[in-house]
Design a protein around this motif. Structure first.
Motif, PDB file in Angstrom:
ATOM      1  N   TYR A   1      -2.747  -9.076   0.708  1.00 30.20           N
ATOM      2  CA  TYR A   1      -3.675  -9.280  -0.487  1.00 30.20           C
ATOM      3  C   TYR A   1      -3.309  -8.343  -1.906  1.00 30.20           C
ATOM      4  O   TYR A   1      -3.549  -8.844  -2.914  1.00 30.20           O
ATOM      5  CB  TYR A   1      -5.768  -9.167  -0.224  1.00 30.20           C
ATOM      6  CG  TYR A   1      -6.087  -9.612  -0.277  1.00 30.20           C
ATOM      7  CD1 TYR A   1      -5.724 -11.170   0.643  1.00 30.20           C
ATOM      8  CD2 TYR A   1      -7.001  -8.851   1.427  1.00 30.20           C
ATOM      9  CE1 TYR A   1      -6.328 -11.488   1.012  1.00 30.20           C
ATOM     10  CE2 TYR A   1      -7.644  -9.975   1.589  1.00 30.20           C
ATOM     11  CZ  TYR A   1      -7.510 -11.472   1.890  1.00 30.20           C
ATOM     12  OH  TYR A   1      -8.332 -12.589   2.776  1.00 30.20           O
ATOM     13  N   GLY A   2      -2.781  -6.928  -0.672  1.00 28.48           N
ATOM     14  CA  GLY A   2      -2.104  -6.533  -2.498  1.00 28.48           C
ATOM     15  C   GLY A   2      -1.179  -6.907  -2.662  1.00 28.48           C
ATOM     16  O   GLY A   2      -0.474  -6.712  -3.984  1.00 28.48           O
ATOM     17  N   CYS A   3      -0.027  -7.515  -1.683  1.00 35.64           N
ATOM     18  CA  CYS A   3       0.845  -8.105  -1.829  1.00 35.64           C
ATOM     19  C   CYS A   3       0.626  -9.335  -3.219  1.00 35.64           C
ATOM     20  O   CYS A   3       1.581  -9.740  -4.132  1.00 35.64           O
ATOM     21  CB  CYS A   3       2.346  -8.687  -0.585  1.00 35.64           C
ATOM     22  SG  CYS A   3       3.069  -6.813   0.216  1.00 35.64           S
TER      23      CYS A   3
ATOM     24  N   THR B   1      -2.558  -5.549   2.851  1.00 30.95           N
ATOM     25  CA  THR B   1      -1.578  -5.477   2.811  1.00 30.95           C
ATOM     26  C   THR B   1      -1.028  -6.558   1.908  1.00 30.95           C
ATOM     27  O   THR B   1      -0.015  -6.986   0.873  1.00 30.95           O
ATOM     28  CB  THR B   1       0.518  -5.506   3.726  1.00 30.95           C
ATOM     29  OG1 THR B   1      -0.914  -4.086   4.625  1.00 30.95           O
ATOM     30  CG2 THR B   1       1.146  -5.614   3.058  1.00 30.95           C
TER      31      THR B   1
END
Length: 108
Positions: free
Chosen positions: A42-44, A40
């Motif tokens: 890394y995605g953000c 999460t």
């Protein structure tokens, strides 16, 4: 030989990417400090970084774009020229002033 304009474009692209990825990395690191899952975070971080990079790229492109309009009353003809030299900008300015058809808007 690389022109000064090309160097500026490349430099602005690299700088916007660096600012975006730096901000994204900061957000990801901050999220990891708050015990958010790694995937999460890394995605953000990627979303924030790419969003800022896109924003800075659009601002840079808008700053390098010239807009020419027909000066005839009621004519809506518009030309947008991005990253052009002085001669090309002048040519498009003359084209906008003397275009073959007028897109007139008549009040009803």
């Amino acid at each position: 030989m690389t022109s000064t304009r090309t160097i500026r474009l490349r430099l602005s692209a690299v700088l916007s990417m660096a600012v975006g990825m730096g901000t994204g990395a900061f957000v990801g690191y901050d999220l990891l400090g708050h015990h958010v899952s790694t995937l999460t975070a890394y995605g953000c971080a990627a979303a924030v970084g790419l969003g800022i990079d896109n924003l800075l790229t659009q601002v840079t492109d808008r700053a390098a774009t010239a807009v020419y309009r027909c000066r005839a009353e009621g004519c809506t003809y518009t030309v947008r020229v991005a990253h052009a030299d002085a001669a090309e900008r002048r040519r498009w300015q003359e084209t906008a002033a003397a275009h073959p058809r007028h897109e007139l808007i008549y009040p009803h």
